[in-house]
Design an enzyme around this catalytic site. Structure first.
Site, PDB file in Angstrom:
ATOM      1  CG  ASP A 307      27.067  10.476  52.109  1.00 17.93           C
ATOM      2  OD1 ASP A 307      26.451  10.789  51.080  1.00 17.93           O
ATOM      3  OD2 ASP A 307      28.242  10.080  52.110  1.00 17.93           O
ATOM      4  CB  CYS A 380      33.990  -6.840  64.221  1.00 18.94           C
ATOM      5  SG  CYS A 380      34.309  -7.317  65.945  1.00 18.94           S
TER       6      CYS A 380
END
Length: 440
Positions: A307, A380
Site C-alpha cells: 500500500d 529509529c
C-alpha cells in the site's frame, strides 16, 4: 441481481485460472488492501499520501467494475490455503462506491468460499458518508470498521479537512455514533503527526473515555517532501511526526495503558511487541523480519507490492491477466519482501531491540546511521527509546503468559509494589514515581 448461477457463469469474461500447480513461493495466506475508488476521497486530509496516486491513472473514472470485483473475490479466496481470509477495503474513501458494491462483494464471497473457509470483512473509512443503510449492512455481515480520527476536535481538524478546507470532526463522530447505534464492531485509526504528537494522553484518554474505543491503532505520519508522492528523498514535511516525539508519544500511552487497560483496550503496537518478547511473529507487518505478504489492489486490477509503494516500479501486474497467487509468488515480490531483511544496516543488525523492530517499515528507511550507512529508519530514535522503555514490563507479561497466566496480571504486579519500593518495570525509580496503578 443474483450472482453466481450456472447460467451467467458462461457470460462472465474469461480471467486467469488458478494455476494447476501452486507456485512454491506463494504464501499460504496474505493480505490485500483493495481500493475500489483508487485514491478518490470526499475529504482532503493534508497529510494523505494516497491522493496523489490519481496521477497514475489520468482520465480514469476510479470505480471498480462488477467483472473485476468477481475476479478479485474469486482469486482471493481460491489463493488462500489458510482457513481464514480477510477482505479489506480502503481508499481513498471506499464508501463512495455505494452500498450495492459491497452487497455484491458479500454475495460473491458466499459463491466462491470453500467449505470450512471463514471470511472476515473489514473496511477503513473516514465515517462521513455512513448512513443507517450502511450500518445495517455492516452489522448484518459483521464488518470490522476502522474509523479515522486524530483525537479531540482541535487536533483532528488540524489536518483532516474536506475539499473546501472545512473541519470534519463533527461529521466523523456522527458516523461513529451510527456505528454504535447499530452495534457495528469498530476501532480507531489515529495518525500521529506534528499537531497531536505532544498530546499523547489527551488523545488516548479521549478515545478511551469520551469515545469508548477499545481498539486504537496509532500510525506515525512520515511524509516525504517531494513532488511525486512516491517514497523518494530524505526530507519530510512539517506535518510529519518528529522521531523523538513519536517515541515519547508511545511511551506515554503505554505507561497509561499498562496501569489499568491491559486486556480491555487493545493497541496493535503493544500486541506486536508482546509477541516479539514471546519469540513469536509480530502481528504487524512493519515489525516482521521480512515482508511482501501485504499487497494493494487498485480499482482497475493492478496489484502493487505494498500500500505504501503504489508506484510504477512496484507494479506486479494486473489480476485480469495474471492470477493473483502468481503475482504474490513472483520473484519481484519475493525480492521486495526479502529486501527488508537483506538491506538492514549493520547499525540495526547489532541493535539490542532489533528483535522487536527489525528496522520497521521500508518506506521509512531513508536516513543515515551514525557511521554514514544508508537505510536507517527515520523513526529509529523514537522506536529505540520506546522498546527500551517497555522491556521490563514486557518481560513480566511474557513470563505470565508462559506460565499459562494472563498478561493483564501485570497490573496486579505493579499494584503490589510498595510505594517506596523499586518499580517492577526496572526503571530504578520508586514505584510511586513510576507506574502507579489507576484506581476506580
Amino acid at each position: 441481481m443474483t450472482l453466481g448461477t450456472k447460467d451467467d457463469a458462461a457470460a462472465r469474461p474469461a480471467t486467469p485460472a488458478l494455476p494447476s500447480v501452486r507456485p512454491p513461493t506463494a504464501p499460504a495466506g496474505f493480505h490485500v488492501l483493495a481500493k475500489p475508488t483508487g485514491p478518490i476521497c470526499n475529504l482532503d486530509c493534508e497529510y494523505c499520501f494516497f491522493l496523489s496516486k490519481e496521477a497514475l491513472y489520468p482520465g480514469d473514472r476510479f470505480r471498480m467494475g462488477d467483472d473485476l470485483l468477481d475476479t478479485y473475490i474469486r482469486q482471493l479466496l481460491e489463493s488462500h490455503t489458510t482457513p481464514e481470509v480477510t477482505i479489506a477495503w480502503q481508499g481513498g474513501e471506499p464508501t463512495l462506491m455505494g452500498v450495492d458494491h459491497f452487497r455484491r462483494a458479500i454475495e460473491l464471497v458466499e459463491q466462491y468460499r470453500r467449505p470450512g473457509q471463514t471470511v472476515e470483512h473489514t473496511i477503513q473509512t473516514n465515517g462521513t458518508l455512513l448512513t443507517d443503510e450502511w450500518c445495517e449492512l455492516l452489522a448484518e455481515h459483521h464488518f470490522l470498521v476502522g474509523i479515522s480520527i486524530d483525537g479531540p476536535p482541535a487536533l483532528h481538524d488540524r489536518y483532516r479537512v474536506d475539499k473546501k478546507g472545512r473541519p470534519t470532526y463533527d461529521r466523523v463522530v456522527r458516523g461513529l455514533d451510527l456505528l454504535k447505534q447499530h452495534r457495528v464492531d469498530w476501532n480507531v485509526l489515529c495518525t500521529v503527526n506534528a499537531a497531536n504528537q505532544h498530546a499523547p494522553l489527551d488523545v488516548y484518554r479521549f478515545f478511551r473515555d469520551d469515545l469508548g474505543a477499545r481498539h486504537i491503532q496509532f500510525i506515525p505520519i512520515v511524509e516525504r517532501d517531494n513532488d511525486t508522492g512516491f517514497q523518494e528523498g530524505d526530507t519530510v514535511t512539517d506535518r510529519s511526526v518528529d522521531p523523538e516525539a513519536w517515541g515519547r508519544f508511545m511511551i506515554a500511552v503505554f505507561d497509561e495503558w499498562v496501569t489499568g487497560d491491559v486486556g480491555t483496550v487493545f493497541v496493535p503496537h503493544f500486541d506486536a511487541a508482546l509477541a516479539s518478547w514471546l519469540g513469536m511473529p509480530p502481528s504487524l507487518c512493519i515489525f516482521g523480519e521480512t515482508c511482501g505478504n501485504a499487497v494493494a489492489l487498485e480499482h482497475n486490477g493492478d496489484l502493487y507490492s505494498c500500500d505504501h509503494f503504489v508506484e510504477p516500479e512496484h507494479l506486479l501486474g494486473n489480476i485480469t491477466r495474471t492470477h493473483m497467487v502468481e503475482l504474490l509468488a513472483s520473484p519481484q515480490q519475493r525480492a521486495f519482501g526479502d529486501a527488508k531483511r537483506d538491506t538492514l544496516p549493520a547499525y540495526c543488525r547489532g541493535c539490542e531491540v532489533r528483535f522487536a523492530c527489525n528496522g520497521e517499515c521500508p518506506k521509512n528507511r531513508f536516513t543515515l546511521t551514525p557511521d554514514g550507512e544508508p537505510g536507517l529508519n527515520y523513526l529509529c530514535a523514537g522506536y529505540k527509546n520506546f522498546f527500551t522503555h517497555i522491556d521490563g514490563l514486557m518481560r513480566i507479561m511474557a513470563d505470565l503468559l508462559r506460565r499459562n497466566r494472563y498478561a493483564d496480571e501485570v497490573v496486579t504486579v505493579l499494584a503490589q509494589a510498595g510505594r517506596n519500593d523499586p518499580c517492577p518495570c526496572g526503571s530504578g525509580r520508586k514505584a510511586k514515581q513510576c507506574h502507579t496503578v489507576r484506581t476506580a
